[in-house]
Design an enzyme around this catalytic site. Sequence first.
Site: not given
Lengths: 309, 309, 309, 309
Positions: B216, B225, B251-253
């Site tokens: 990311h 995001g 997402l992103d976690e």
Amino acid sequence: MTDQAGRTRLARARGLSDMTHHQVPASFTVTLSCPNRPGIVAAIATTLYEADGNITEAQQFDDVETGLFFMRVVFSIRTDGERLDWLRARLGAVAERFHMNWTLHDRAVRRRVLLMVSKFDHCLADLLYRWRIGELPMTPTAIVANHPRAAYGHIDMADIPFHHLPVTRDNKAEQEERLWTLVRQTNSELVVLARYMQVLSDSLTARLSGRCINIHHSFLPGFKGARPYHQAHARGVKLIGATAHYVTADLDEGPIIEQDVERVSHFDTPADLVRKGRDIERRVLARAVRYHLDDRVILNGNKTVVFGD
Amino acid sequence: MTDQAGRTRLARARGLSDMTHHQVPASFTVTLSCPNRPGIVAAIATTLYEADGNITEAQQFDDVETGLFFMRVVFSIRTDGERLDWLRARLGAVAERFHMNWTLHDRAVRRRVLLMVSKFDHCLADLLYRWRIGELPMTPTAIVANHPRAAYGHIDMADIPFHHLPVTRDNKAEQEERLWTLVRQTNSELVVLARYMQVLSDSLTARLSGRCINIHHSFLPGFKGARPYHQAHARGVKLIGATAHYVTADLDEGPIIEQDVERVSHFDTPADLVRKGRDIERRVLARAVRYHLDDRVILNGNKTVVFGD
Amino acid sequence: MTDQAGRTRLARARGLSDMTHHQVPASFTVTLSCPNRPGIVAAIATTLYEADGNITEAQQFDDVETGLFFMRVVFSIRTDGERLDWLRARLGAVAERFHMNWTLHDRAVRRRVLLMVSKFDHCLADLLYRWRIGELPMTPTAIVANHPRAAYGHIDMADIPFHHLPVTRDNKAEQEERLWTLVRQTNSELVVLARYMQVLSDSLTARLSGRCINIHHSFLPGFKGARPYHQAHARGVKLIGATAHYVTADLDEGPIIEQDVERVSHFDTPADLVRKGRDIERRVLARAVRYHLDDRVILNGNKTVVFGD
Amino acid sequence: MTDQAGRTRLARARGLSDMTHHQVPASFTVTLSCPNRPGIVAAIATTLYEADGNITEAQQFDDVETGLFFMRVVFSIRTDGERLDWLRARLGAVAERFHMNWTLHDRAVRRRVLLMVSKFDHCLADLLYRWRIGELPMTPTAIVANHPRAAYGHIDMADIPFHHLPVTRDNKAEQEERLWTLVRQTNSELVVLARYMQVLSDSLTARLSGRCINIHHSFLPGFKGARPYHQAHARGVKLIGATAHYVTADLDEGPIIEQDVERVSHFDTPADLVRKGRDIERRVLARAVRYHLDDRVILNGNKTVVFGD
């Protein structure tokens, strides 16, 4: 037979009462180094298991160049004196079998540390602050300086005895003898040179081998000797650093424990480098002392094994 | 009885010939996690010792919050198939006794890795370079992109099959099915999203749980995001970073494996942040992949234990 | 006509005696921001030249997004009051022409700074130490705490007045009014929240706009709000950080001045993160305060321009 | 008289048509160094202003030790050839008056760069990748290696001519002559030693003074000479680094442009240091080359002034 039953049987077999299970557990650290060969981890782990110890941290290093093996184990144990004596004897037997250098420390017992300082007191002030708020588990036994107490007027030294031992060419041997007496009388296990700028004699460094930490205000081996920040400025480096190391007779060559750097630029005058250097020095020295107090540093010839956190 | 004699007796007792001692030693990695209790280290170490294994690396972590225990052990062993089967069975028995999740990998066997990429190929180019010079012990099984092969004209993909799977709103499920088929057909154990910018469906992330690494382009959880560098620029931060993590439905976690940062200033435009970000992304992803390939990462709920080097 | 002759002619033309050339030079810092257009640098440089000033540092930034221009100039000048008044008037005229926000500070005049603290005093102790050894050119006007003086027993506060202003839900407005009175009575130009954990009201933050620096014990915007180290631990990040920013009504959203991070691992408990965080916090806050005192920070909307050293 | 009117009058006075105002602005960089004295900034800024130039970046450094002044100015100008000639002449006059070393570069004109490499090609691969995606504004003129083209089989060298110049004790002078001919024939302004491991002769380094950048795989001056990672391992340092510097006759002593480090530990074998070193080397070299291409580096005796971004 359940696992617990087996352990209880073992405990009985060695004449220990089960009563000790109800005590609050204590925590210990074992460090060891020895020629590598199979079975070391198994021998240590089994010994601790049989003493009802619970390993909570373990790190090891196998130096393939020298064939030496290094290990640090933290374990908790519901202990009484008897059980501990038994464990110590068992570990001693394992150590003998594997030709180990080894240590066993009760983590609740604070190390006794003698602090030395010269004119610049940023490292001393920092170490005392960290000690005060509980970050460094040590008992300062004395502060020794070659400047008088008044030079550190703004530092709260609490009840730590202060000793002014000014050093001249003529009285150096004599003052070192006083220092050594002080180390012994205070049972100091560690001496920290917190920007103490007098070179120690070979005989004293030999006596303090492995238990005297110095902070060198340079990223060794980059700029040995005096005024390293001025040397760094003259060379035009883009990063400066500091080095914490054990003191040896060979000045600036002792085993390195910790180093760090900060970025500098052409804008930085030697005075700026000195300012930035203070921040690096105090955090590098504090880390090295904490590693030592936490039995994370094991000597490996002229190098160290540092089991980081 | 000498130690060697004891070990030989043990070896005989379990029906293994001494002949295997003359073979070249192989190296294996064991990882495990289980509820903590005394005796785990002793059980593992003793088992390896009895198989004539020599522990060369060992790291462990005792998570006092969850009561879970994590361990990674590298050992060498002069092995033949028979001895290895015996060891595997013994380790399985230990694992069952302690309720372990565990893995055993032959370090000579390279993992099979499927690489995915979108428009920006700096991470892909970097991973392939590191693979080529032997830094990443893996076998790339396929390169999957949502852009055609010509978009990566300057990258030498060697003999690695390239698959163009463009994704639209309409064909996403279909393309993911093709991807999943590819993963299975190629026996890929790991999927690396090397700046692959399509969000994977929940069902696919579930299938790839614990074996799909994403980079990311943000220092999570800072800027989740889209367009994180633009978000970072708008907020005026003084450091930007990147995060490698396992992919989860959220997402992103996902569990973070590795992060790093670089200093930025008001001089940096969003384009400068993107440029600096490329350097961070590729080194963070490469480290995370290497840690995974070297069995250094163990899942701990939504976090990771990473036994660093 | 030689260059010196030209300058002397200029000096005479504006009615200044040459005598002032024999004085010791003083050093000043100009900062300015304004809409960008050609001629700004020339106007400033020419004005300083005509006043016999010598530019020793100059930095500028052209924000292409907002069309704003930022500049910081340090110059030395052999000055008397008359010449300085003349220069100030000329700079004022330039500022008006270019619609500048601008400041002019005599670098020999120390800023008056009010320090605030709550329970944890590592930042306060650090700032006072740096002030004492001459690293921070400021005059501490007061130390304000919501804990009594005895809570900071080991800190040498020299002659700095200490004010205990405990804050409850009921007396908050009243205590803030006292604080504001204190700021005015002491002519404090800067307020430093050195881990002061009470949220300031919107009206007070408005009054202190651009001159109140806070240290947030998190790498913003990562973990806003309370107990950020515990949040960081729960998320399993691999780096933690701290952020120094100007205080605004929007909590945790003020313009960022400085940030830094340190590496952490799964071994670090929340208590370890707090310990590592202390080191980051004190160095980040000290840097931000030094930048402010040295006129290196200029506000740019909700961001800052920091002309580093 | 309005400001614009004054500038138009100036433009007319020097015989330039206003028509040029309608052209697209071009961007230029001026660098200069000279003995410090008042008026330098004013002279440069006024000259650019009178040419209707708009300063977008400016950095300066006043070296109080040597009394030298350094400046870098980026400006945009709506230019035609005539106006530019006028500006160049005016800047030349200013330069003469202040005894400046100075350069003026059109930022749209890419520098011509000759790349050299030996066995390890990670820096070459990295530079080419950055060039390809537009990160390094240069035109590679040639790749020179002392290994044959086949040694770099996996690197896409595009249309850049490759020259194999193997060096032995006997042919060194001859090969250097070929290299020098190549530099001149290709109009290469910069030579980058991207891990080129042959020592250049004094005569060649003299010819390439200030325009030949080397990456030394050590944090100079820490470990000069051969096999620095092995030296670093033997000394047990806790950080390793790399240094990009201009090449001089005095090997390993040239002016340092950029340095960086990474943390290492006792776990790292010399091979691990080499691996970690590759990452440092390529990013340090890429930064140094970018700084040079962007006219951010000015020589200051045996040091550099690097106006960072």
